[in-house]
Design a protein around this motif. Structure first.
Motif, PDB file in Angstrom:
ATOM      1  N   ARG A  33      92.877 -13.778 -36.391  1.00 13.30           N
ATOM      2  CA  ARG A  33      91.719 -13.856 -37.272  1.00 13.30           C
ATOM      3  C   ARG A  33      91.777 -15.129 -38.116  1.00 13.30           C
ATOM      4  O   ARG A  33      92.802 -15.769 -38.237  1.00 13.30           O
ATOM      5  N   GLN A  34      90.670 -15.485 -38.731  1.00 17.15           N
ATOM      6  CA  GLN A  34      90.580 -16.675 -39.598  1.00 17.15           C
ATOM      7  C   GLN A  34      91.030 -16.304 -41.012  1.00 17.15           C
ATOM      8  O   GLN A  34      90.274 -16.445 -41.962  1.00 17.15           O
ATOM      9  N   ALA A  35      92.251 -15.817 -41.151  1.00 18.13           N
ATOM     10  CA  ALA A  35      92.751 -15.307 -42.423  1.00 18.13           C
ATOM     11  C   ALA A  35      93.719 -16.283 -43.067  1.00 18.13           C
ATOM     12  O   ALA A  35      94.369 -17.065 -42.386  1.00 18.13           O
ATOM     13  N   LEU A  36      93.800 -16.201 -44.389  1.00 21.07           N
ATOM     14  CA  LEU A  36      94.809 -16.940 -45.136  1.00 21.07           C
ATOM     15  C   LEU A  36      95.621 -15.967 -45.973  1.00 21.07           C
ATOM     16  O   LEU A  36      95.095 -14.961 -46.457  1.00 21.07           O
ATOM     17  N   ASP A  37      96.894 -16.266 -46.141  1.00 21.89           N
ATOM     18  CA  ASP A  37      97.770 -15.519 -47.032  1.00 21.89           C
ATOM     19  C   ASP A  37      98.075 -16.410 -48.227  1.00 21.89           C
ATOM     20  O   ASP A  37      98.453 -17.576 -48.061  1.00 21.89           O
ATOM     21  N   PHE A  38      97.902 -15.841 -49.427  1.00 20.08           N
ATOM     22  CA  PHE A  38      98.114 -16.578 -50.673  1.00 20.08           C
ATOM     23  C   PHE A  38      99.320 -16.020 -51.427  1.00 20.08           C
ATOM     24  O   PHE A  38      99.471 -14.805 -51.541  1.00 20.08           O
ATOM     25  N   VAL A  39     100.171 -16.906 -51.960  1.00 20.72           N
ATOM     26  CA  VAL A  39     101.270 -16.544 -52.858  1.00 20.72           C
ATOM     27  C   VAL A  39     101.259 -17.517 -54.037  1.00 20.72           C
ATOM     28  O   VAL A  39     100.838 -18.659 -53.908  1.00 20.72           O
ATOM     29  N   ARG A  40     101.751 -17.041 -55.179  1.00 18.10           N
ATOM     30  CA  ARG A  40     101.732 -17.869 -56.383  1.00 18.10           C
ATOM     31  C   ARG A  40     102.669 -19.058 -56.260  1.00 18.10           C
ATOM     32  O   ARG A  40     103.743 -18.965 -55.689  1.00 18.10           O
ATOM     33  N   TRP A  63      77.613 -10.986 -44.992  1.00 19.32           N
ATOM     34  CA  TRP A  63      78.889 -11.521 -45.492  1.00 19.32           C
ATOM     35  C   TRP A  63      79.764 -10.414 -46.066  1.00 19.32           C
ATOM     36  O   TRP A  63      79.281  -9.516 -46.759  1.00 19.32           O
ATOM     37  N   LYS A  64      81.065 -10.517 -45.773  1.00 23.37           N
ATOM     38  CA  LYS A  64      82.057  -9.550 -46.247  1.00 23.37           C
ATOM     39  C   LYS A  64      83.375 -10.284 -46.470  1.00 23.37           C
ATOM     40  O   LYS A  64      83.671 -11.259 -45.782  1.00 23.37           O
ATOM     41  N   THR A  65      84.154  -9.809 -47.441  1.00 22.04           N
ATOM     42  CA  THR A  65      85.510 -10.330 -47.643  1.00 22.04           C
ATOM     43  C   THR A  65      86.496  -9.167 -47.610  1.00 22.04           C
ATOM     44  O   THR A  65      86.152  -8.037 -47.962  1.00 22.04           O
ATOM     45  N   TYR A  66      87.724  -9.463 -47.164  1.00 19.09           N
ATOM     46  CA  TYR A  66      88.817  -8.496 -47.130  1.00 19.09           C
ATOM     47  C   TYR A  66      89.948  -8.971 -48.016  1.00 19.09           C
ATOM     48  O   TYR A  66      90.246 -10.178 -48.067  1.00 19.09           O
ATOM     49  N   TYR A  67      90.635  -7.998 -48.649  1.00 18.48           N
ATOM     50  CA  TYR A  67      91.783  -8.238 -49.522  1.00 18.48           C
ATOM     51  C   TYR A  67      92.831  -7.189 -49.141  1.00 18.48           C
ATOM     52  O   TYR A  67      92.699  -6.019 -49.524  1.00 18.48           O
ATOM     53  N   LEU A  81      84.103 -12.905 -43.600  1.00 22.83           N
ATOM     54  CA  LEU A  81      83.476 -12.581 -42.324  1.00 22.83           C
ATOM     55  C   LEU A  81      81.962 -12.668 -42.446  1.00 22.83           C
ATOM     56  O   LEU A  81      81.398 -12.358 -43.500  1.00 22.83           O
ATOM     57  N   LEU A  82      81.319 -13.069 -41.371  1.00 25.03           N
ATOM     58  CA  LEU A  82      79.869 -13.057 -41.261  1.00 25.03           C
ATOM     59  C   LEU A  82      79.522 -12.211 -40.050  1.00 25.03           C
ATOM     60  O   LEU A  82      79.954 -12.517 -38.936  1.00 25.03           O
ATOM     61  N   ASN A  83      78.792 -11.133 -40.301  1.00 25.39           N
ATOM     62  CA  ASN A  83      78.417 -10.184 -39.240  1.00 25.39           C
ATOM     63  C   ASN A  83      79.633  -9.734 -38.436  1.00 25.39           C
ATOM     64  O   ASN A  83      79.594  -9.636 -37.213  1.00 25.39           O
ATOM     65  N   GLU A 121      81.243  -6.014 -49.497  1.00 27.77           N
ATOM     66  CA  GLU A 121      80.035  -6.420 -48.791  1.00 27.77           C
ATOM     67  C   GLU A 121      79.176  -7.215 -49.762  1.00 27.77           C
ATOM     68  O   GLU A 121      78.808  -6.724 -50.828  1.00 27.77           O
ATOM     69  N   HIS A 122      78.857  -8.460 -49.381  1.00 30.53           N
ATOM     70  CA  HIS A 122      78.151  -9.388 -50.261  1.00 30.53           C
ATOM     71  C   HIS A 122      76.663  -9.505 -49.936  1.00 30.53           C
ATOM     72  O   HIS A 122      75.934 -10.183 -50.655  1.00 30.53           O
TER      73      HIS A 122
END
Length: 185
Positions: free
Chosen positions: A37-44, A84-88, A127-129, A79-80
């Motif tokens: 997937r087109q995901a990113l992982d973020f850390v401080r 459009w949708k975002t996951y966390y 995500l889009l659709n 759901e925006h």
């Protein structure tokens, strides 16, 4: 015999997504090569601790809570509107009830390592659709994604939601209800 021409529906522009972590914090991000997937992982990356840090809504919308113990762990999908949708993913806990309307910059959870995770981080997707998109923050693409942390950094300007009394119009990416009426946030 008359023919009917159907015009394609115009795609909604993406919301102006902000970083999914608190205002002023600096985080590093990476993309795992095994991730399809087109995901990113973020850390401080600012000296603070990643685990236990609030996770913020990157855009306004309706938040839904889920749990997938063998994968995403505790997670929120927002759901925006306009597809459009975002996951966390991998949240230690939720900060909003299921189905809550949230504002950009509102805390929605706490960073953790639930599910299939090797350590505290925010796994974030746009995500889009239903199709993963290259992540953009403030309208700027974060691609090409680095393959490890501490190569690229992002400082959050996700400093709060819409001003009181702001109006969002039907058909816009922030028409949460989809009822054709203005939503007042």
């Amino acid at each position: 015999m008359a023919s009917v021409v159907v015009a394609p529906t115009a795609a909604f522009a993406a919301p102006n997504f902000k970083a999914p972590f608190p205002c002023g914090q600096r985080w590093t991000y990476s993309h795992h090569s095994a991730e399809v997937r087109q995901a990113l992982d973020f850390v401080r990356a600012d000296g603070g601790v990643t685990g236990g840090t609030p996770v913020m809504a990157s855009a306004a919308g309706t938040a839904y809570r889920f749990s997938q113990p063998s994968g995403a762990g505790n997670y929120i999908a927002i759901e925006h509107g306009g597809g459009w949708k975002t996951y966390y993913f991998h949240l230690t806990s939720y900060s909003v009830p299921d189905g809550a309307v949230v504002q950009q910059g509102q805390q929605i959870g706490i960073t953790g390592t639930t599910g299939n995770s090797s350590g505290p981080h925010i796994h974030y997707e746009q995500l889009l659709n239903g199709v993963g998109q290259v992540i953009a923050i403030n309208g700027v693409s974060l691609a090409p994604y680095p393959g490890s942390y501490n190569q690229r950094y992002l400082t959050s300007d996700n400093c709060g939601g819409a001003p009181a009394g702001a109006k969002y119009y039907a058909g816009s990416p922030t028409d949460f209800s989809g009822d054709g009426k203005d939503d007042i946030v």
